[in-house]
Design a protein around this motif. Structure first.
Motif, PDB file in Angstrom:
ATOM      1  N   ALA A 158      34.426  98.363  49.214  1.00 18.49           N
ATOM      2  CA  ALA A 158      33.149  99.033  48.922  1.00 18.49           C
ATOM      3  C   ALA A 158      33.259 100.534  49.184  1.00 18.49           C
ATOM      4  O   ALA A 158      32.840 101.352  48.358  1.00 18.49           O
ATOM      5  CB  ALA A 158      32.028  98.418  49.755  1.00 18.49           C
ATOM      6  N   TRP A 159      33.829 100.896  50.329  1.00 15.07           N
ATOM      7  CA  TRP A 159      33.919 102.309  50.696  1.00 15.07           C
ATOM      8  C   TRP A 159      34.792 103.077  49.709  1.00 15.07           C
ATOM      9  O   TRP A 159      34.418 104.150  49.237  1.00 15.07           O
ATOM     10  CB  TRP A 159      34.470 102.465  52.119  1.00 15.07           C
ATOM     11  CG  TRP A 159      34.279 103.847  52.644  1.00 15.07           C
ATOM     12  CD1 TRP A 159      33.192 104.318  53.309  1.00 15.07           C
ATOM     13  CD2 TRP A 159      35.182 104.955  52.506  1.00 15.07           C
ATOM     14  NE1 TRP A 159      33.361 105.652  53.599  1.00 15.07           N
ATOM     15  CE2 TRP A 159      34.580 106.073  53.124  1.00 15.07           C
ATOM     16  CE3 TRP A 159      36.431 105.121  51.932  1.00 15.07           C
ATOM     17  CZ2 TRP A 159      35.181 107.307  53.181  1.00 15.07           C
ATOM     18  CZ3 TRP A 159      37.035 106.366  51.992  1.00 15.07           C
ATOM     19  CH2 TRP A 159      36.406 107.441  52.614  1.00 15.07           C
ATOM     20  N   PHE A 160      35.955 102.531  49.381  1.00 14.09           N
ATOM     21  CA  PHE A 160      36.843 103.236  48.448  1.00 14.09           C
ATOM     22  C   PHE A 160      36.275 103.254  47.023  1.00 14.09           C
ATOM     23  O   PHE A 160      36.521 104.205  46.281  1.00 14.09           O
ATOM     24  CB  PHE A 160      38.258 102.654  48.475  1.00 14.09           C
ATOM     25  CG  PHE A 160      39.059 103.160  49.639  1.00 14.09           C
ATOM     26  CD1 PHE A 160      39.476 104.484  49.695  1.00 14.09           C
ATOM     27  CD2 PHE A 160      39.374 102.319  50.698  1.00 14.09           C
ATOM     28  CE1 PHE A 160      40.197 104.967  50.776  1.00 14.09           C
ATOM     29  CE2 PHE A 160      40.101 102.790  51.782  1.00 14.09           C
ATOM     30  CZ  PHE A 160      40.518 104.120  51.825  1.00 14.09           C
ATOM     31  N   ALA A 161      35.511 102.246  46.664  1.00 14.75           N
ATOM     32  CA  ALA A 161      34.857 102.268  45.354  1.00 14.75           C
ATOM     33  C   ALA A 161      33.905 103.458  45.277  1.00 14.75           C
ATOM     34  O   ALA A 161      33.915 104.212  44.291  1.00 14.75           O
ATOM     35  CB  ALA A 161      34.116 100.962  45.099  1.00 14.75           C
ATOM     36  N   VAL A 162      33.107 103.645  46.322  1.00 13.94           N
ATOM     37  CA  VAL A 162      32.196 104.791  46.352  1.00 13.94           C
ATOM     38  C   VAL A 162      33.004 106.088  46.367  1.00 13.94           C
ATOM     39  O   VAL A 162      32.703 107.039  45.648  1.00 13.94           O
ATOM     40  CB  VAL A 162      31.251 104.718  47.576  1.00 13.94           C
ATOM     41  CG1 VAL A 162      30.520 106.037  47.786  1.00 13.94           C
ATOM     42  CG2 VAL A 162      30.259 103.579  47.409  1.00 13.94           C
ATOM     43  N   LYS A 180      32.239 106.997  42.775  1.00 15.24           N
ATOM     44  CA  LYS A 180      30.933 107.619  43.011  1.00 15.24           C
ATOM     45  C   LYS A 180      29.808 106.731  42.478  1.00 15.24           C
ATOM     46  O   LYS A 180      29.740 105.561  42.808  1.00 15.24           O
ATOM     47  CB  LYS A 180      30.910 109.026  42.455  1.00 15.24           C
ATOM     48  CG  LYS A 180      31.951 109.929  43.110  1.00 15.24           C
ATOM     49  CD  LYS A 180      32.030 111.260  42.440  1.00 15.24           C
ATOM     50  CE  LYS A 180      32.980 112.182  43.143  1.00 15.24           C
ATOM     51  NZ  LYS A 180      34.336 112.191  42.744  1.00 15.24           N
ATOM     52  N   GLU A 181      28.936 107.264  41.614  1.00 17.20           N
ATOM     53  CA  GLU A 181      27.796 106.485  41.097  1.00 17.20           C
ATOM     54  C   GLU A 181      28.221 105.259  40.288  1.00 17.20           C
ATOM     55  O   GLU A 181      27.492 104.284  40.214  1.00 17.20           O
ATOM     56  CB  GLU A 181      26.887 107.372  40.236  1.00 17.20           C
ATOM     57  CG  GLU A 181      26.132 108.427  41.016  1.00 17.20           C
ATOM     58  CD  GLU A 181      25.137 107.861  42.025  1.00 17.20           C
ATOM     59  OE1 GLU A 181      24.583 106.769  41.801  1.00 17.20           O
ATOM     60  OE2 GLU A 181      24.916 108.522  43.042  1.00 17.20           O
ATOM     61  N   GLU A 182      29.390 105.293  39.684  1.00 17.44           N
ATOM     62  CA  GLU A 182      29.867 104.146  38.901  1.00 17.44           C
ATOM     63  C   GLU A 182      30.340 102.996  39.798  1.00 17.44           C
ATOM     64  O   GLU A 182      30.728 101.944  39.303  1.00 17.44           O
ATOM     65  CB  GLU A 182      31.001 104.566  37.955  1.00 17.44           C
ATOM     66  CG  GLU A 182      30.553 105.458  36.807  1.00 17.44           C
ATOM     67  CD  GLU A 182      30.410 106.920  37.219  1.00 17.44           C
ATOM     68  OE1 GLU A 182      31.223 107.405  38.025  1.00 17.44           O
ATOM     69  OE2 GLU A 182      29.462 107.573  36.747  1.00 17.44           O
ATOM     70  N   SER A 183      30.306 103.189  41.105  1.00 12.85           N
ATOM     71  CA  SER A 183      30.766 102.154  42.040  1.00 12.85           C
ATOM     72  C   SER A 183      29.735 101.057  42.272  1.00 12.85           C
ATOM     73  O   SER A 183      30.058 100.037  42.878  1.00 12.85           O
ATOM     74  CB  SER A 183      31.095 102.797  43.392  1.00 12.85           C
ATOM     75  OG  SER A 183      29.905 103.287  44.009  1.00 12.85           O
ATOM     76  N   LEU A 184      28.526 101.239  41.797  1.00 13.98           N
ATOM     77  CA  LEU A 184      27.442 100.300  42.126  1.00 13.98           C
ATOM     78  C   LEU A 184      27.788  98.834  41.842  1.00 13.98           C
ATOM     79  O   LEU A 184      27.561  97.983  42.713  1.00 13.98           O
ATOM     80  CB  LEU A 184      26.145 100.712  41.440  1.00 13.98           C
ATOM     81  CG  LEU A 184      25.594 102.084  41.867  1.00 13.98           C
ATOM     82  CD1 LEU A 184      24.287 102.376  41.130  1.00 13.98           C
ATOM     83  CD2 LEU A 184      25.423 102.177  43.360  1.00 13.98           C
ATOM     84  N   PRO A 185      28.343  98.482  40.676  1.00  8.73           N
ATOM     85  CA  PRO A 185      28.671  97.065  40.455  1.00  8.73           C
ATOM     86  C   PRO A 185      29.700  96.533  41.461  1.00  8.73           C
ATOM     87  O   PRO A 185      29.562  95.411  41.962  1.00  8.73           O
ATOM     88  CB  PRO A 185      29.237  97.033  39.031  1.00  8.73           C
ATOM     89  CG  PRO A 185      28.733  98.264  38.374  1.00  8.73           C
ATOM     90  CD  PRO A 185      28.579  99.287  39.459  1.00  8.73           C
ATOM     91  N   LEU A 191      26.183 100.767  50.465  1.00  9.33           N
ATOM     92  CA  LEU A 191      27.287 100.900  51.411  1.00  9.33           C
ATOM     93  C   LEU A 191      26.832 100.566  52.828  1.00  9.33           C
ATOM     94  O   LEU A 191      27.567  99.946  53.589  1.00  9.33           O
ATOM     95  CB  LEU A 191      27.861 102.315  51.347  1.00  9.33           C
ATOM     96  CG  LEU A 191      29.239 102.526  51.928  1.00  9.33           C
ATOM     97  CD1 LEU A 191      30.256 101.560  51.325  1.00  9.33           C
ATOM     98  CD2 LEU A 191      29.686 103.964  51.725  1.00  9.33           C
ATOM     99  N   TRP A 192      25.596 100.922  53.162  1.00 14.54           N
ATOM    100  CA  TRP A 192      25.046 100.536  54.456  1.00 14.54           C
ATOM    101  C   TRP A 192      24.914  99.011  54.568  1.00 14.54           C
ATOM    102  O   TRP A 192      25.175  98.438  55.627  1.00 14.54           O
ATOM    103  CB  TRP A 192      23.692 101.216  54.703  1.00 14.54           C
ATOM    104  CG  TRP A 192      23.852 102.456  55.529  1.00 14.54           C
ATOM    105  CD1 TRP A 192      23.876 103.744  55.088  1.00 14.54           C
ATOM    106  CD2 TRP A 192      24.026 102.507  56.943  1.00 14.54           C
ATOM    107  NE1 TRP A 192      24.065 104.594  56.144  1.00 14.54           N
ATOM    108  CE2 TRP A 192      24.154 103.862  57.287  1.00 14.54           C
ATOM    109  CE3 TRP A 192      24.091 101.555  57.944  1.00 14.54           C
ATOM    110  CZ2 TRP A 192      24.342 104.283  58.609  1.00 14.54           C
ATOM    111  CZ3 TRP A 192      24.280 101.973  59.258  1.00 14.54           C
ATOM    112  CH2 TRP A 192      24.404 103.313  59.575  1.00 14.54           C
TER     113      TRP A 192
END
Length: 172
Positions: free
Chosen positions: A17-21, A25-30, A87-88
């Motif tokens: 999750a952290w590395f996806a963000v 960035k914003e495209e990490s939501l899925p 992420l939280w």
């Protein structure tokens, strides 16, 4: 078998999750949504973990709002971006699995670990421009570390509450 590896699996999921963000960035939501769903599905105490995560989310958002208000963090146009909220959720699911030992460390170890290490992930986020931090860096580190340590201790206290604590766990 799953319980034997739950700490590692949970840790890997949070890192995903952290590395996806970090990278998307914003495209990490899925990716982050799927990660949080997996963390929930793998939770050994779903009801109590969900209570902890939902109440803990208010602590997490308070940490962020205080940091924004005092000017140590800036997320740009979105005061609290959706990716941060997700992420939280992932972080809160990881507290009781992969970060459980940190809750139980004596204060003399817990305080410097939380105070000194937590700002690092936010500093890294500033380097890829998903947020900005207060300059000079040392002031950001001291102030944000303090805010996060207080929030961490609130989460630790929350984890110890009988209606939320996992069965058989007692916080020392």
């Amino acid at each position: 078998m799953m319980k034997k590896y739950s700490v590692v699996i949970n840790f890997v999921l949070f890192q995903l999750a952290w590395f996806a963000v970090f990278f998307l960035k914003e495209e990490s939501l899925p990716v982050v949504l799927v990660t949080v769903a997996l963390m929930f599905a793998l939770s050994p105490a779903k009801t109590r973990d969900v209570k902890f995560v939902l109440v803990g989310l208010s602590v997490g958002m308070t940490i962020e709002v205080v940091a924004i208000t005092v000017g140590v963090i800036d997320y740009g146009p979105a005061v609290i971006p959706v990716w941060l909220l997700l992420l939280w959720l992932a972080l809160l699911f990881s507290f009781r699995e992969s970060l459980n030992k940190l809750f139980h460390l004596p204060l003399k170890y817990r305080a410097p670990i939380v105070w000194l290490c937590t700002p690092g992930s936010y500093f890294a986020g500033s380097k890829v421009e998903i947020l900005s931090t207060l300059e000079p860096l040392w002031i950001f580190w001291v102030v944000y570390g303090a805010i996060w340590f207080v929030g961490f201790e609130c989460l630790r206290w929350l984890d110890a509450q009988s209606h939320i604590r996992r069965n058989g766990e007692v916080l020392s």
